[in-house]
Design a protein around this motif. Sequence first.
Motif, PDB file in Angstrom:
ATOM      1  N   SER A   1       0.834  -1.201   0.000  1.00 46.26           N
ATOM      2  CA  SER A   1       0.000   0.000   0.000  1.00 46.26           C
ATOM      3  C   SER A   1       0.868   1.251   0.000  1.00 46.26           C
ATOM      4  N   GLY A   2       1.957   1.213   0.775  1.00 48.92           N
ATOM      5  CA  GLY A   2       2.864   2.353   0.808  1.00 48.92           C
ATOM      6  C   GLY A   2       3.568   2.579  -0.514  1.00 48.92           C
ATOM      7  N   ILE A   3       3.939   1.504  -1.194  1.00 46.76           N
ATOM      8  CA  ILE A   3       4.579   1.644  -2.507  1.00 46.76           C
ATOM      9  C   ILE A   3       3.612   2.267  -3.503  1.00 46.76           C
ATOM     10  N   ALA A   4       2.329   1.867  -3.422  1.00 47.85           N
ATOM     11  CA  ALA A   4       1.339   2.407  -4.352  1.00 47.85           C
ATOM     12  C   ALA A   4       1.169   3.909  -4.163  1.00 47.85           C
ATOM     13  N   ILE A   5       0.957   4.348  -2.932  1.00 44.29           N
ATOM     14  CA  ILE A   5       0.810   5.790  -2.703  1.00 44.29           C
ATOM     15  C   ILE A   5       2.133   6.493  -2.943  1.00 44.29           C
ATOM     16  N   GLY A   6       3.244   5.789  -2.677  1.00 45.40           N
ATOM     17  CA  GLY A   6       4.557   6.353  -2.948  1.00 45.40           C
ATOM     18  C   GLY A   6       4.784   6.591  -4.430  1.00 45.40           C
ATOM     19  N   CYS A   7       4.230   5.732  -5.277  1.00 42.67           N
ATOM     20  CA  CYS A   7       4.329   5.936  -6.733  1.00 42.67           C
ATOM     21  C   CYS A   7       3.634   7.227  -7.145  1.00 42.67           C
ATOM     22  N   ILE A   8       2.513   7.523  -6.505  1.00 41.48           N
ATOM     23  CA  ILE A   8       1.804   8.771  -6.817  1.00 41.48           C
ATOM     24  C   ILE A   8       2.620   9.969  -6.345  1.00 41.48           C
ATOM     25  N   TYR A   9       3.163   9.874  -5.118  1.00 41.67           N
ATOM     26  CA  TYR A   9       4.056  10.936  -4.651  1.00 41.67           C
ATOM     27  C   TYR A   9       5.226  11.106  -5.619  1.00 41.67           C
ATOM     28  N   ALA A  10       5.741   9.982  -6.116  1.00 41.90           N
ATOM     29  CA  ALA A  10       6.889  10.023  -7.019  1.00 41.90           C
ATOM     30  C   ALA A  10       6.545  10.753  -8.312  1.00 41.90           C
ATOM     31  N   LEU A  11       5.346  10.507  -8.852  1.00 47.53           N
ATOM     32  CA  LEU A  11       4.952  11.167 -10.091  1.00 47.53           C
ATOM     33  C   LEU A  11       4.788  12.674  -9.892  1.00 47.53           C
ATOM     34  N   ILE A  12       4.199  13.049  -8.754  1.00 46.40           N
ATOM     35  CA  ILE A  12       4.058  14.481  -8.475  1.00 46.40           C
ATOM     36  C   ILE A  12       5.434  15.105  -8.261  1.00 46.40           C
ATOM     37  N   ALA A  13       6.295  14.409  -7.502  1.00 46.90           N
ATOM     38  CA  ALA A  13       7.653  14.901  -7.286  1.00 46.90           C
ATOM     39  C   ALA A  13       8.414  15.004  -8.601  1.00 46.90           C
ATOM     40  N   LEU A  14       8.121  14.100  -9.519  1.00 44.78           N
ATOM     41  CA  LEU A  14       8.758  14.144 -10.837  1.00 44.78           C
ATOM     42  C   LEU A  14       8.413  15.443 -11.556  1.00 44.78           C
ATOM     43  N   GLY A  15       7.159  15.886 -11.406  1.00 43.06           N
ATOM     44  CA  GLY A  15       6.778  17.171 -11.975  1.00 43.06           C
ATOM     45  C   GLY A  15       7.554  18.323 -11.357  1.00 43.06           C
ATOM     46  N   PHE A  16       7.725  18.289 -10.021  1.00 38.20           N
ATOM     47  CA  PHE A  16       8.557  19.293  -9.356  1.00 38.20           C
ATOM     48  C   PHE A  16       9.952  19.330  -9.969  1.00 38.20           C
ATOM     49  N   VAL A  17      10.550  18.136 -10.096  1.00 34.44           N
ATOM     50  CA  VAL A  17      11.945  18.037 -10.518  1.00 34.44           C
ATOM     51  C   VAL A  17      12.120  18.469 -11.969  1.00 34.44           C
ATOM     52  N   LEU A  18      11.212  18.052 -12.850  1.00 33.24           N
ATOM     53  CA  LEU A  18      11.334  18.403 -14.267  1.00 33.24           C
ATOM     54  C   LEU A  18      11.364  19.917 -14.455  1.00 33.24           C
ATOM     55  N   ILE A  19      10.437  20.606 -13.797  1.00 29.77           N
ATOM     56  CA  ILE A  19      10.378  22.062 -13.940  1.00 29.77           C
ATOM     57  C   ILE A  19      11.579  22.719 -13.286  1.00 29.77           C
ATOM     58  N   TYR A  20      11.987  22.216 -12.119  1.00 30.72           N
ATOM     59  CA  TYR A  20      13.127  22.816 -11.427  1.00 30.72           C
ATOM     60  C   TYR A  20      14.420  22.622 -12.222  1.00 30.72           C
ATOM     61  N   LYS A  21      14.609  21.433 -12.788  1.00 28.39           N
ATOM     62  CA  LYS A  21      15.812  21.170 -13.571  1.00 28.39           C
ATOM     63  C   LYS A  21      15.900  22.105 -14.769  1.00 28.39           C
ATOM     64  N   ALA A  22      14.761  22.386 -15.393  1.00 29.04           N
ATOM     65  CA  ALA A  22      14.780  23.191 -16.608  1.00 29.04           C
ATOM     66  C   ALA A  22      14.891  24.682 -16.308  1.00 29.04           C
ATOM     67  N   SER A  23      14.143  25.153 -15.307  1.00 27.25           N
ATOM     68  CA  SER A  23      14.038  26.597 -15.109  1.00 27.25           C
ATOM     69  C   SER A  23      14.347  27.065 -13.696  1.00 27.25           C
ATOM     70  N   GLU A  24      14.683  26.126 -12.792  1.00 29.28           N
ATOM     71  CA  GLU A  24      14.965  26.448 -11.392  1.00 29.28           C
ATOM     72  C   GLU A  24      13.764  27.115 -10.720  1.00 29.28           C
ATOM     73  N   VAL A  25      12.562  26.729 -11.139  1.00 25.15           N
ATOM     74  CA  VAL A  25      11.323  27.205 -10.531  1.00 25.15           C
ATOM     75  C   VAL A  25      10.708  26.059  -9.740  1.00 25.15           C
ATOM     76  N   VAL A  26      10.342  26.322  -8.484  1.00 29.95           N
ATOM     77  CA  VAL A  26       9.642  25.327  -7.677  1.00 29.95           C
ATOM     78  C   VAL A  26       8.147  25.551  -7.876  1.00 29.95           C
ATOM     79  N   ASN A  27       7.479  24.613  -8.524  1.00 30.09           N
ATOM     80  CA  ASN A  27       6.075  24.777  -8.886  1.00 30.09           C
ATOM     81  C   ASN A  27       5.181  24.201  -7.797  1.00 30.09           C
ATOM     82  N   PHE A  28       4.722  25.063  -6.891  1.00 32.85           N
ATOM     83  CA  PHE A  28       3.846  24.614  -5.814  1.00 32.85           C
ATOM     84  C   PHE A  28       2.401  24.437  -6.279  1.00 32.85           C
ATOM     85  N   ALA A  29       2.128  24.638  -7.560  1.00 35.88           N
ATOM     86  CA  ALA A  29       0.794  24.382  -8.104  1.00 35.88           C
ATOM     87  C   ALA A  29       0.686  22.990  -8.713  1.00 35.88           C
TER      88      ALA A  29
END
Length: 288
Positions: free
Chosen positions: A8-36
């Motif tokens: 169960s933790g891995i499943a919810i962790g996968c969702i956290y991972a996908l959202i975190a992936l969005g954070f990282v992609l934008i930050y890597k490209a533009s150094e913007v932390v997207n809290f939206a």
Amino acid sequence: MFLQIVSSGIAIGCIYALIALGFVLIYKASEVVNFAQGDLMMIGAFLVYSAVTHFHVPFIPAFLIAVIIMAVLGKGIDRLLLRPLVGEQAFALIMATIGLGILIRSIGGMIWGYDTFSFQAGITDRPVRMGSVALSSVHIWIIAVTLLLIVGLYYFFNRTKTGVSMEAASQNQLAAYLMGIGVKKVFSNIWAISAMVATVAGVLLTPLQFLNYNMGFVGLKAFPAAVLGGFGSIPGAIVGGIIIGVSESIAGVYLPEGFKEIFAWIILIGVLMIRPEGIFGIQERKRV
């Protein structure tokens, strides 16, 4: 029981991972932390829900339509909100994304209301037995889809011309520009991909939690996952999300009531104190 808690933790962790992936992609490209990012996830999930429930569109076409709409929305956010702020201080960009998240959440409430909805996202929850362990088919689907998406993104960023140009721009914007890469276009594409990934995360989250205009707050728990893995690391976002999800599930069972809701932030504080750059982050030192 422990294996079921971990799954169960891995499943919810996968969702956290996908959202975190969005954070990282934008930050890597533009150094913007997207809290939206979490609120984009909410909009994507509601688009799929509306298409299936109100317009009776089959789930797969509804999902594809929502992904396309969210990609356009991501490009629009970059062009209309972030691009005019290029060169401003990081604080201004962070406040802009926080304001954007509040705006998106408010619009979501006005369009879909403030009630809570049940949506299974085309997934039938059935127990799947693996030896003596009974796992939820929803958890298995979430893990499988996350793995497929990670493989697809890895192939895209390492084997396609567009993906390689995005990776180059994230490493050095000036050098990428001098090599003929359209950096502004790359930023727009990164925001589009981030919004698409958020849609996938939202659809996967709805069978586990009810659909609500406030579900974007789940995205805040992905922020510690991104920090834990290393804010500029894509593999770190995946590992960090899974660690946060598993730790949170274990804390909800074995620790006193209430620890589950704050455990991600306890981990965040611990990481910042011990290794601020995260698991996969590179420690940088400046000589003064």
